[in-house]
Each structure stands twice: as C-alpha cells, then as structure tokens.
Design a protein around this motif. Structure first.
Motif, short mmCIF file in Angstrom:
data_model
loop_
_atom_site.label_atom_id
_atom_site.label_comp_id
_atom_site.label_asym_id
_atom_site.label_seq_id
_atom_site.Cartn_x
_atom_site.Cartn_y
_atom_site.Cartn_z
N ALA A 2 -2.88 10.30 -0.62
CA ALA A 2 -3.76 9.40 -1.36
C ALA A 2 -3.22 7.98 -1.20
O ALA A 2 -2.03 7.78 -0.97
CB ALA A 2 -3.80 9.78 -2.84
N LEU A 3 -4.12 7.03 -1.29
CA LEU A 3 -3.73 5.63 -1.15
C LEU A 3 -3.73 4.97 -2.51
O LEU A 3 -4.67 5.13 -3.31
CB LEU A 3 -4.73 4.89 -0.26
CG LEU A 3 -4.64 5.20 1.23
CD1 LEU A 3 -5.93 4.81 1.93
CD2 LEU A 3 -3.44 4.46 1.83
N GLN A 4 -2.69 4.23 -2.77
CA GLN A 4 -2.60 3.55 -4.04
C GLN A 4 -2.00 2.18 -3.80
O GLN A 4 -1.09 2.02 -2.99
CB GLN A 4 -1.70 4.36 -4.95
CG GLN A 4 -1.63 3.86 -6.36
CD GLN A 4 -0.70 4.73 -7.18
OE1 GLN A 4 -0.91 5.93 -7.29
NE2 GLN A 4 0.33 4.12 -7.71
N ARG A 5 -2.53 1.21 -4.48
CA ARG A 5 -1.95 -0.14 -4.40
C ARG A 5 -1.95 -0.67 -5.81
O ARG A 5 -3.02 -0.82 -6.42
CB ARG A 5 -2.78 -1.02 -3.47
CG ARG A 5 -2.16 -2.38 -3.24
CD ARG A 5 -2.93 -3.17 -2.19
NE ARG A 5 -2.34 -4.49 -2.04
CZ ARG A 5 -2.61 -5.52 -2.85
NH1 ARG A 5 -3.46 -5.38 -3.85
NH2 ARG A 5 -2.02 -6.69 -2.66
N VAL A 25 0.88 -1.18 0.00
CA VAL A 25 0.00 0.00 0.00
C VAL A 25 0.91 1.22 0.00
O VAL A 25 1.79 1.34 0.85
CB VAL A 25 -0.90 0.02 1.25
CG1 VAL A 25 -1.79 1.25 1.24
CG2 VAL A 25 -1.70 -1.27 1.35
N GLU A 26 0.73 2.10 -0.96
CA GLU A 26 1.56 3.30 -1.07
C GLU A 26 0.77 4.51 -0.59
O GLU A 26 -0.41 4.65 -0.92
CB GLU A 26 1.92 3.56 -2.53
CG GLU A 26 2.97 2.62 -3.07
CD GLU A 26 4.35 3.23 -3.05
OE1 GLU A 26 4.69 3.92 -2.06
OE2 GLU A 26 5.10 3.00 -4.01
N ARG A 27 1.42 5.37 0.16
CA ARG A 27 0.84 6.67 0.48
C ARG A 27 1.47 7.70 -0.45
O ARG A 27 2.69 7.80 -0.51
CB ARG A 27 1.12 7.04 1.92
CG ARG A 27 -0.08 6.82 2.80
CD ARG A 27 0.27 7.17 4.18
NE ARG A 27 1.26 6.20 4.64
CZ ARG A 27 1.28 5.74 5.86
NH1 ARG A 27 0.41 6.15 6.74
NH2 ARG A 27 2.18 4.86 6.23
N ILE A 28 0.63 8.41 -1.15
CA ILE A 28 1.12 9.36 -2.14
C ILE A 28 0.85 10.77 -1.63
O ILE A 28 -0.24 11.06 -1.12
CB ILE A 28 0.37 9.17 -3.49
CG1 ILE A 28 0.41 7.71 -3.94
CG2 ILE A 28 0.92 10.11 -4.56
CD1 ILE A 28 1.75 7.18 -4.34
N VAL A 29 1.84 11.63 -1.78
CA VAL A 29 1.63 13.04 -1.44
C VAL A 29 1.78 13.88 -2.70
O VAL A 29 2.41 13.46 -3.67
CB VAL A 29 2.60 13.52 -0.33
CG1 VAL A 29 2.23 12.91 1.00
CG2 VAL A 29 4.04 13.21 -0.70
N ALA A 30 1.16 15.06 -2.64
CA ALA A 30 1.08 15.86 -3.85
C ALA A 30 2.09 17.01 -3.83
O ALA A 30 2.55 17.45 -2.77
CB ALA A 30 -0.33 16.43 -3.99
N VAL A 76 -4.29 0.81 -8.72
CA VAL A 76 -5.60 1.22 -8.22
C VAL A 76 -5.46 2.32 -7.16
O VAL A 76 -4.72 2.17 -6.19
CB VAL A 76 -6.35 0.00 -7.63
CG1 VAL A 76 -7.68 0.42 -7.02
CG2 VAL A 76 -6.56 -1.06 -8.70
N VAL A 77 -6.18 3.42 -7.37
CA VAL A 77 -6.22 4.52 -6.41
C VAL A 77 -7.45 4.29 -5.53
O VAL A 77 -8.52 3.90 -6.01
CB VAL A 77 -6.33 5.87 -7.16
CG1 VAL A 77 -6.57 7.02 -6.19
CG2 VAL A 77 -5.06 6.11 -7.98
N TYR A 78 -7.28 4.53 -4.24
CA TYR A 78 -8.34 4.24 -3.28
C TYR A 78 -9.06 5.50 -2.82
O TYR A 78 -8.59 6.62 -3.01
CB TYR A 78 -7.75 3.48 -2.07
CG TYR A 78 -7.54 2.03 -2.40
CD1 TYR A 78 -6.47 1.64 -3.22
CD2 TYR A 78 -8.41 1.04 -1.96
CE1 TYR A 78 -6.29 0.30 -3.57
CE2 TYR A 78 -8.24 -0.29 -2.30
CZ TYR A 78 -7.18 -0.65 -3.11
OH TYR A 78 -7.02 -1.96 -3.47
N CYS A 79 -10.20 5.28 -2.19
CA CYS A 79 -10.91 6.39 -1.56
C CYS A 79 -11.50 5.89 -0.26
O CYS A 79 -11.62 4.68 -0.04
CB CYS A 79 -12.02 6.92 -2.48
SG CYS A 79 -13.41 5.80 -2.67
N LEU A 80 -11.86 6.83 0.59
CA LEU A 80 -12.63 6.50 1.79
C LEU A 80 -14.06 6.92 1.52
O LEU A 80 -14.31 8.01 0.99
CB LEU A 80 -12.13 7.27 3.00
CG LEU A 80 -10.74 6.94 3.52
CD1 LEU A 80 -10.46 7.80 4.74
CD2 LEU A 80 -10.63 5.47 3.88
#
Ligand code: FUB
Ligand code: ZN
Length: 806
Positions: A565-568, A548-553, A571-575
């Motif tokens: 943002a969460l990405q695996r 699971v990757e945490r992405i910052v902008a 696939v980009v994830y949402c809550l």
C-alpha cells in the motif's frame, strides 16, 4: 493537578466539546476525563482542506439531508404520529434517528455559523417531534403508526423489540444527542425538554426491579452521558451504566448474542465482535461511563478490546468491520479488500472511541488511529460535492462503484453531517497546564489551559506537507508544556501493533525548533514535550519529512500478500483505472525498485498530492502463461478521493509480485464473446480468467442471482463467429456461512441451432463440486452461441466465478 480548568467551561458532545454555560449553576461532574478536548467552536480552520469540507457540509450537506428527510417521509413520520395530518409510517424503524442526527449536525453548524433560516427550519421540525411525543414521554413514530403491511419489531407493545432490532433505545440516544446540541447552540429547551421527558420515562422503565433489557443497538449510553453533563442529574449516568453493566446478563434479559455484543458480560469481553457500529459506539460509551463514574475496571476492558482491534481487525484505511452480511467484525486477520465493509458510521464511531481512549491515556497511539481513519476510511464516505455518500468503503473495486445521494437505510449521510462541524475539537486538548497538539491543520484556536487562554496558530500545508509553523500566544507569559504529537507514521509505527509495516523503514528525522533554535526531544507516549516559559509570539517549527512509504501487511492478511500500500503522511493512496493507460489497475506490478514521486495537483479533486510511477503490465496468454506487457505510467490518488471521475477499477493494495497481479485476460473464445444473462448480473466476471482460491473467496469477481432462490437462470456467450466447441469448465460460487448462495442443484449446456436452444450431448457428469473447476466435455457442436442453464437449490440462490469454453 488543579481541577479548576477541567471544571469550568466545557461539555463534551459527540466526541467533541462545545461551550457550556447554558445550564446555569450545573456543577461539573464529580469525575471526568483527565484530559479535556478543546471546544470545537474555538478552532478555526483556514486550510483549504478541512475548511472546504466544513463549508460544503454547511451549505450543501445540511440542506441536502433535510430535503431527503422530507422527501423520504422521515419528517412526515413525526407529523403523522402527531396526528397533524393523516398518513402511514414509511421506512425503517430507525428512521427517526436520521432526523435527530440532522438536527444535531445542523446545531453544531449553527454554533459556528448563525443562520436564522436554518434555525427556523429546526424549530419547525422540533415542533413536529414534540407533537409526536406521547404524554408519558414515549417517542418512536413506528409504534404510533402501525400500518397494515408494517409491524415494527416487537409489535405494538413497547420495549419488547430490542432483541429484534426495534431501535427504540437507539433512536432515543440520537434524540438526546440532538437535544443537547440544539440546546447548546440556541439556548432553546424545546428539544431538550422532549429528550428529558423521554429519558425520564426510560429511567422509570429500565433498571433494577424494572425491565432488564439492554439496547439492541448501543448509542443511548453516549446520549445519556450528555444528558447527565447538561443537567447534572446522576440518574441518566446511572441508567447508562446499567445498560452497560447488564450486557450479556442472562438474569435480566435473554442475551442477544455477539452481533449486539450481548453474548457475555462486559467484564469478560476481550475481543471486538459483531456489528461494528454498535460495538464502537458502545466502547465510546464505556469510556464515558468509566470516566464519569470513576470505574476504572471499565478501562481495562477497553484496553483489551483496543489491542484486539489494532492487532488484527483494522484496515490500513482505518476502517473497521470487514463482514458485510452482519456489518461487523470478522475474525482477526480476516481483512478482505474487495468485500471490506468498513461502514462510514463505523469509522465515525471509531473516531469517537479513539478520542476517548486518548482522553483517558494521553497516548498518541489513539490519535494515530483517529487520524488514519479520519483522512481515509471516513473521508471516503462522503463525496466532495457534499451530497453523495458511500456506506461501505471497500479497498478494492472491479469498477461500477459510485456514491449514491442517499440510501433507504441512511444512517451514514447524516452521521457525516453531524461529525464534520465538530472536527476542531480533535485538534487540541489540555490537561491542566499541559497543552496537546494532536492534529495539524492551518488555522487558529483559542485554548483554555491551566495557564489561562493560549492562542495557537498553525501554518501548514498538511496533509500534503509535514512542515508546521506553530505560533504560541499565551495571554501572559507562563510556564507550561506543549505536547506535540509526532505522528505514528513518522515514528515507524504505521499502526499500533504489527499489522502493517513500512517495506523500507525510514528514519524520519523529525526536527523541532523553538524560535529558530533546534530542540532535541525523545517522544513520550508519542509526543515531543516542550516545557518552558512561553511568551507571546513564540514560534515552534516542526518539520516532518513526507516521503512516499510502501507498506506491507502482516503475513496473515491473505488478501494483501505480494502487494503493498502507498502512504504519504497520514494519507493512504489508491490506484484508479482512470489514471492508468489500460484503465485497469489489477494487472499492474510495481517491483520494489519502483520509484514513486509526489506532485501537488491543484487542478485535480479539489487539490491533491498525487504519486507517479511506472508499473509493469501483465497479460495472460492463451496457453495460460503470463507475459509482461511493458511499462505503464500511472498516477496514484488519495484513497478518499476515489470514485469521483467515473466507474473504474480501484485498489489500495497493488501488486509488488507478479503472482499477485491479475493479468489482462487472454483472447480466449469466452473473452471475445458477448455475455448476457437471465438477470442483470455482473457477467464480465465469467470470462475475466481470475480463478478464486475457493468457492467462498470473495476477493475475485463473481456473478450471482441473489436474492432469487430456487429458480432456473442462464448465462450466454454469443461468439464473434460460428465456432466449434466441445468442452466447458465452470467454477461455482458458494458463500455458505456468510450468505445465501450455494452450488446449484443442476446445470446443463445448450447451444443455439437456428432460433432454437438445444442441449449438448455430454460425455460425462455435470458435477457441482465446490472449491474446484467442474469440467464437462460433449459431442462437438458448431454454433454461434452457447448457454449455461443452472437451477439453484430450493431456498438458495446460486452463482459462478468463471465459465470457460473450448
Ligand atoms: O441499525 C441502524 C444503523 O443501520 C446501523 O448503525 C447501521 O450499521 C445500519 O445497520
Ligand atoms: Zn451507516
């Protein structure tokens, strides 16, 4: 490189290739892309992911869209135009294009799944279309059916309305795409002949010494290139090139401006501007014309615009076009989440463009963006049931979103319909005796390469697992190169450029083995290249970890600061609120120490890998301070799967810093009150205690009365008990520059006295300042309800973010 493999057997259609051969004796183009995509019908998905989508597209989306075209008058428009029955034109001037898109998608589907009933339905619709065509080839139902209350843009005269969005040329482009698909699928010329008659008329009408307009909505360039491929007649290619060469050319027409990418000549265009669908179709068209004519100057333009997009105009979801008012690109780094437009059509157009950039350059960065857009922004555009659609695809919602089953402006639904059946063509490509494996999906494909037919089988659970077993089966043992894409997300390159970065960059340690023997590689242009003599049954084992990757902008993306943002994998994830204890997501904070764990849930959303973690809740106190509200177990789902389980808050960018969270509201008087309004507006926004950064900040909820203009409106708090109040504060909404709301002309406060509403006795002026709180005190009143009455400026609407009562 021998050209023989390029020449023989494929025709690129809609960004993917289909088996040619129906146009006997048609020579291959003199110039073409150096890389050839696989024919889509040669790829068979056996995964549960794409094969299910394609099947739902076939069994649900196609009938659904045909029915909608019938019930909304889109097919009748042809019937009436043909004079087969009496009736008036209904809908938008571009509604013909929806019917063409359905025919195109249904035809692609027929290629893989013959279906006599569907083919018969298409035949009937095509009969109406052919009958609606005028003798000289003109075909545009709005102009044959002028109704008293409807004058198509440009009036009754032909071709003059492009600058006013007549869409005559746009509709024609979709006709050509449909005609080529139908011809290839069925061998029937019925629609192709209609298209050719129309294209001949357009070639006779526009060009040097003739009319000098260019399309107000690009797309015809792609359609003309397809007609060129299918007929070999260069005049169609010349016409496409003319339309591109003369954009922004004030000597041939009155330029239409940035919205239509007609502000300056193409050679001077460096930035993606204006309407995103028009832009991306045009960029795809430029690529086709560049490669088919051998005009490499066009490629330099595309490279510049590509850099502009990936550097500052691409959402983490792969969506493009941030501004809703003109459905288009905003300035670089202006990527708001809640108001993100990201039209589904724009995602499809971007995929077309990405693929063509890859076919030109052979670089995986283009497939990286294609894959990101495909699994996220594009896929969110269609519900899993196959009959509901999102048109805009925001990255944050305060609730209230669900996919409708159609739109009055229904460009997106049939666009998805025509896109999905050809998905296979994005998986593989070849250049002579080099094979490219671009996307990972379980299934089997039969590929024509410089070394004859090669069957490739993939066994994988992608996108949920990065282990891919690839069986390579050449007809005969042969030496060739297999280029395996190592996805950008596993090469520490979230997207090309530096818009998004992993918070904790990982060494992915991608491994590759051939027949069990580990193979070292250094990616070239994003590919692991394996050159060897391949024999039947050789097995490549690719293993890409999927943490699971945490992405910052990028620091200039204001809306994403203090968030991640969460990405695996791709696939980009949402809550989504349905997966959190308070049904809220904006109030949660996930410190950087938070651990997310992945779990496959076969019982959820057609089977998805979900992510689990504990977030920390935040809550505002009455004194304005913020308290932490305990640990909240939450589940993140793929972004594409949101809005399938009711209307809840959603965010792709949760907070990692408390300052970025939106705490649950304090129990203020306003919060405890019941809100109502003179119109069904989003009244809860008034008391949510989220103050905007400015009056034009659309990242927090607001209430507005648009499109009502110059009216007097009201909002009302009904208190839970009788209360004594003496002060209110208001923050006005004003979207000057992008919309039609302005601070109000005047406002006043009324209180309920028995059954009557009486004005309070104010102690100061009722200010209407933008970008700040406007407060006013008044002689205290004891009442059960308070009303804020506001009158908007003449010619404008109005709105407000917050209304605080003390
Ligand atoms: O103008 C036709 C279509 O309608 C566009 O492609 C969409 O963006 C929508 O405006
Ligand atoms: Zn659309």
């Amino acid at each position: 490189m021998k050209d023989i493999y390029r020449r023989a057997c494929t025709v690129i259609v809609c960004g993917f290739a289909i088996t040619a051969g129906a146009t006997a004796g048609n020579p291959a183009p003199k110039h073409d892309y150096p890389i050839t995509p696989v024919v889509s019908t040669a790829v068979h998905f056996s995964d549960g992911f794409w094969s299910r989508r394609i099947e739902v597209n076939r069994t649900v989306s196609i009938p659904h869209n045909i029915l909608k075209c019938e019930t909304t008058g889109r097919i009748d428009n042809f019937v009436f135009a043909a004079g087969l029955r009496e009736g008036k034109f209904r809908g938008y001037q571009f509604n013909d294009s929806d019917v063409f898109k359905v025919i195109e998608g249904a035809s692609y589907s027929l290629m893989a799944y013959p279906d006599a009933a569907l083919e018969h339905t298409l035949d009937s619709v095509i009969t109406f279309i052919a009958a609606a065509q005028e003798p000289d080839g003109y075909l545009y139902t709005p102009k044959r059916l002028i109704r008293p209350d409807y004058t198509p843009p440009g009036g009754k005269e032909r071709w003059v309305g492009e600058k006013d969005a007549s869409h005559e040329l746009y509709n024609a482009g979709h006709l050509y795409e449909a005609a080529v698909a139908h011809f290839k699928a069925t061998g029937k010329r019925t629609l192709l002949d209609v298209a050719l008659r129309n294209a001949d008329l357009i070639c006779a009408t526009f060009g040097p010494g003739k009319r000098g307009e260019v399309p107000g909505h690009q797309l015809i360039e792609l359609g003309l290139c397809k007609l060129y491929r299918v007929t070999g007649n260069e005049k169609y290619l010349t016409m496409a090139k003319y339309f591109l060469d003369h954009r922004g050319d004030s000597t041939t027409h009155e330029p239409m401006g940035t919205y239509n990418q007609d502000h300056i000549p193409l050679r001077d265009q460096n930035e993606a501007v204006g309407h995103a669908v028009r832009a991306a179709y045009m960029y795809a068209g430029i690529a086709d014309v560049a490669e088919l004519t051998g005009d490499s100057a066009y490629i330099a333009i595309l490279d510049r615009i590509w850099n502009d997009v990936v550097k500052g105009k691409l959402y983490i979801s792969g969506g493009i076009g941030s501004v809703g008012t003109y459905e288009g690109f905003g300035p670089a780094y202006a990527l708001p989440n809640r108001s993100a437009y990201c039209e589904t059509c724009a995602s499809i157009a971007l995929v077309f463009w990405c693929e063509r950039m890859f076919l030109i350059h052979g670089d995986a960065q283009y497939i990286d963006v294609l894959e990101r857009t495909l699994y996220n922004a594009l896929l969110a555009g269609i519900g899993m049931n196959g009959s509901t659609y999102f048109y805009p695809n925001p990255l944050e919602s305060f609730g209230g979103s669900e996919r409708p089953d159609w739109y009055a402006c229904a460009c997106c639904p049939p666009n998805v319909l025509r896109f999905l059946p050809g998905l296979g063509s994005y998986v593989y490509a070849h250049r002579g005796n080099e094979l490219y494996i671009n996307l990972f999906a379980a299934g089997e494909a039969s590929l024509q390469t410089g070394r004859g037919t090669v069957t490739v089988k993939q066994e994988t659970r992608y996108p949920w697992d990065g282990n891919v077993r690839i069986v390579v089966e050449p007809e005969q043992s042969a030496e060739f190169t297999v280029n395996i894409r190592i996805p950008g997300w596993a090469r520490s390159q979230t997207v090309p450029g530096d818009l998004y970065q992993a918070l904790d960059p990982m060494n992915y340690n991608v491994t590759l083995a051939v027949n069990g023997k580990s193979t070292s590689f250094a990616p070239q242009k994003g590919y692991a290249r394996i050159r060897r003599t391949w024999r039947r049954g050789d097995v490549i084992t690719l293993s890409i970890p999927m943490p699971v990757e945490r992405i910052v902008a990028h620091p200039r993306l204001d809306d994403d600061q203090g968030r991640f943002a969460l990405q695996r994998g791709p696939v980009v994830y949402c809550l989504e609120g349905v997966d959190t204890p308070d049904h809220r997501v904006m109030n949660l904070v996930f410190p950087d120490t938070t651990r997310f764990t992945a779990e496959y849930r076969s019982d959820l959303l057609n089977g998805v890998e979900v992510l689990h973690a504990n977030g920390v809740g935040t809550r505002r106190n009455l004194d304005g301070s913020i308290s932490l509200d305990g640990n909240k177990p939450v589940m993140a789902i793929p972004y594409y799967a949101w809005a399938h389980r009711g209307k809840f808050e959603m965010t792709v960018w949760p907070a990692r810093e408390t300052s970025a969270a939106r705490p649950l509201p304090a129990p203020t008087l306003a919060w405890k009150s019941k809100v109502s309004a003179s119109q069904n507006v989003q009244t809860d926004a008034l008391k949510d205690q989220f103050l905007p950064r400015s009056s034009s900040d659309q990242s927090v909820p607001y209430t507005h009365w648009w499109p009502k203009k110059g009216t007097t409106e009201w909002v009302q708090y009904d208190f839970p008990d009788t209360e004594r109040v003496s002060h209110v504060e208001v923050y006005w909404f004003d979207d000057t520059g992008t919309g039609e709301c302005r601070i109000p002309q005047s406002w006043r406060i009324l209180y309920k006295d028995g059954d009557a509403w009486k004005p309070v006795n104010t102690k100061g002026s009722m200010t209407t300042f933008a970008d700040r709180v406007n407060g006013v005190s008044f002689a205290s009143v004891t009442t059960v309800a308070l009303r804020l009455e506001l009158t908007s400026q003449s010619g404008y609407s109005t709105g407000l973010f917050e209304w605080k009562v003390e």
